[in-house]
Design a protein around this motif. Structure first.
Motif, PDB file in Angstrom:
ATOM      1  N   ARG A  48       0.839  -1.199   0.000  1.00  0.00           N
ATOM      2  CA  ARG A  48       0.000   0.000   0.000  1.00  0.00           C
ATOM      3  C   ARG A  48       0.875   1.250   0.000  1.00  0.00           C
ATOM      4  NH1 ARG A  48      -2.732  -1.620   4.086  1.00  0.00           N
ATOM      5  NH2 ARG A  48      -4.173  -2.925   2.955  1.00  0.00           N
ATOM      6  N   LEU A  49       1.958   1.230   0.774  1.00  0.00           N
ATOM      7  CA  LEU A  49       2.888   2.354   0.807  1.00  0.00           C
ATOM      8  C   LEU A  49       3.555   2.562  -0.548  1.00  0.00           C
ATOM      9  CD1 LEU A  49       4.395   4.523   2.484  1.00  0.00           C
ATOM     10  CD2 LEU A  49       6.083   2.750   3.038  1.00  0.00           C
ATOM     11  N   ALA A  55       1.574   6.994  -6.575  1.00  0.00           N
ATOM     12  CA  ALA A  55       0.553   8.030  -6.774  1.00  0.00           C
ATOM     13  C   ALA A  55       1.139   9.426  -6.592  1.00  0.00           C
ATOM     14  CB  ALA A  55      -0.606   7.818  -5.800  1.00  0.00           C
ATOM     15  N   GLN A  56       2.063   9.570  -5.645  1.00  0.00           N
ATOM     16  CA  GLN A  56       2.702  10.869  -5.435  1.00  0.00           C
ATOM     17  C   GLN A  56       3.584  11.252  -6.621  1.00  0.00           C
ATOM     18  OE1 GLN A  56       4.656  10.570  -1.610  1.00  0.00           O
ATOM     19  NE2 GLN A  56       2.730  10.164  -0.572  1.00  0.00           N
ATOM     20  N   ILE A  73      -7.937   9.767 -13.519  1.00  0.00           N
ATOM     21  CA  ILE A  73      -7.412   8.453 -13.136  1.00  0.00           C
ATOM     22  C   ILE A  73      -7.152   7.614 -14.382  1.00  0.00           C
ATOM     23  CG2 ILE A  73      -7.952   6.260 -12.000  1.00  0.00           C
ATOM     24  CD1 ILE A  73      -9.490   7.902  -9.872  1.00  0.00           C
ATOM     25  N   ASN A  74      -8.122   7.585 -15.286  1.00  0.00           N
ATOM     26  CA  ASN A  74      -7.986   6.749 -16.478  1.00  0.00           C
ATOM     27  C   ASN A  74      -6.866   7.225 -17.396  1.00  0.00           C
ATOM     28  OD1 ASN A  74      -9.857   4.735 -15.903  1.00  0.00           O
ATOM     29  ND2 ASN A  74     -11.547   6.025 -16.573  1.00  0.00           N
ATOM     30  N   ALA A  75      -6.645   8.518 -17.456  1.00  0.00           N
ATOM     31  CA  ALA A  75      -5.527   9.018 -18.267  1.00  0.00           C
ATOM     32  C   ALA A  75      -4.203   8.511 -17.699  1.00  0.00           C
ATOM     33  CB  ALA A  75      -5.554  10.543 -18.309  1.00  0.00           C
ATOM     34  N   THR A  76      -4.071   8.515 -16.377  1.00  0.00           N
ATOM     35  CA  THR A  76      -2.836   8.029 -15.754  1.00  0.00           C
ATOM     36  C   THR A  76      -2.708   6.524 -15.895  1.00  0.00           C
ATOM     37  OG1 THR A  76      -2.884   9.878 -14.203  1.00  0.00           O
ATOM     38  CG2 THR A  76      -1.507   7.997 -13.613  1.00  0.00           C
ATOM     39  N   GLY A 123      -3.283   1.774  -2.229  1.00  0.00           N
ATOM     40  CA  GLY A 123      -2.401   2.890  -1.885  1.00  0.00           C
ATOM     41  C   GLY A 123      -2.473   4.011  -2.906  1.00  0.00           C
ATOM     42  N   ILE A 124      -2.545   3.647  -4.173  1.00  0.00           N
ATOM     43  CA  ILE A 124      -2.638   4.650  -5.243  1.00  0.00           C
ATOM     44  C   ILE A 124      -3.936   5.436  -5.126  1.00  0.00           C
ATOM     45  CG2 ILE A 124      -2.938   4.949  -7.742  1.00  0.00           C
ATOM     46  CD1 ILE A 124      -0.991   2.564  -8.105  1.00  0.00           C
ATOM     47  N   TYR A 125      -5.053   4.714  -5.103  1.00  0.00           N
ATOM     48  CA  TYR A 125      -6.361   5.386  -5.084  1.00  0.00           C
ATOM     49  C   TYR A 125      -6.553   6.223  -3.823  1.00  0.00           C
ATOM     50  CZ  TYR A 125      -7.926   2.701  -9.158  1.00  0.00           C
ATOM     51  OH  TYR A 125      -8.082   2.162 -10.416  1.00  0.00           O
ATOM     52  N   GLU A 126      -6.148   5.690  -2.672  1.00  0.00           N
ATOM     53  CA  GLU A 126      -6.302   6.434  -1.425  1.00  0.00           C
ATOM     54  C   GLU A 126      -5.505   7.738  -1.466  1.00  0.00           C
ATOM     55  OE1 GLU A 126      -6.993   4.830   2.843  1.00  0.00           O
ATOM     56  OE2 GLU A 126      -4.824   4.847   2.491  1.00  0.00           O
ATOM     57  N   THR A 127      -4.287   7.682  -1.981  1.00  0.00           N
ATOM     58  CA  THR A 127      -3.445   8.875  -2.060  1.00  0.00           C
ATOM     59  C   THR A 127      -4.022   9.888  -3.049  1.00  0.00           C
ATOM     60  OG1 THR A 127      -1.502   7.607  -1.426  1.00  0.00           O
ATOM     61  CG2 THR A 127      -1.094   9.681  -2.591  1.00  0.00           C
ATOM     62  N   TRP A 128      -4.481   9.403  -4.196  1.00  0.00           N
ATOM     63  CA  TRP A 128      -5.096  10.321  -5.163  1.00  0.00           C
ATOM     64  C   TRP A 128      -6.341  10.984  -4.589  1.00  0.00           C
ATOM     65  CZ3 TRP A 128      -4.756   6.679 -10.012  1.00  0.00           C
ATOM     66  CH2 TRP A 128      -3.486   6.824 -10.615  1.00  0.00           C
TER      67      TRP A 128
END
Length: 159
Positions: A48-49, A55-56, A73-76, A123-128
């Motif tokens: 998750r980290l 994501a950062q 999100i979809n573009a990334t 981890g990605i979605y939570e950070t975004w």
């Protein structure tokens, strides 16, 4: 002529396009190594980290609507060849349904791969979502996987 389920055929096509033998094998070995050398909670926290760090490194543009968030999100995700997501909001939660995520090169390892990849996505979605104005005490967790190989995540206040 044989009847083909177009949605299934399309997902299989995209999964085949995503497959990069050397990279997928390396990632699978890394996932297995992380999960084997730590207990389940520590291994998942680490993955998750790593997702949060990714994501950062790949921030989303500021979104004013759910549609703009989904588009960002979809573009990334398209840069990574990691499928796409559908974002749905209700009064209680935001649901993210992730389609056509990369698959394991070894079908016998599918449960570990899915758990590990989904945890990175957590981890990605939570950070975004946090960067889009989400609250630090709200967590994002995978709700379930479905038969059509989608991953469903819930961003919901547990308090």
């Amino acid at each position: 002529m044989q009847d083909i389920n177009n949605a299934s055929y399309e997902l299989d096509y995209y999964r085949h396009q995503q497959f990069k033998p050397g990279w997928h094998s390396l990632v699978e070995v890394v996932f297995a190594g992380i999960m084997a050398s730590a207990d389940d909670a520590d291994g998942r926290d680490f993955l998750r980290l790593m997702g949060s760090h990714l994501a950062q490194k790949t921030p989303l543009p500021e979104a004013q609507t759910i549609g703009e968030l989904e588009d960002g999100i979809n573009a990334t995700l398209s840069h990574f060849d990691w499928g796409w997501v559908r974002v749905e909001a209700s009064e209680k939660e935001i649901l993210l349904t992730h389609y056509a995520y990369p698959q394991t090169p070894e079908p016998d390892n599918a449960p570990l791969w899915t758990l590990s990849f989904a945890t990175v996505l957590e981890g990605i979605y939570e950070t975004w979502l946090l960067a889009q104005g989400g609250a630090p005490h709200v967590s994002l967790r995978r709700k379930h996987s479905s038969q059509d190989r989608t991953l469903v995540f819930s961003y919901r206040n547990g308090q």
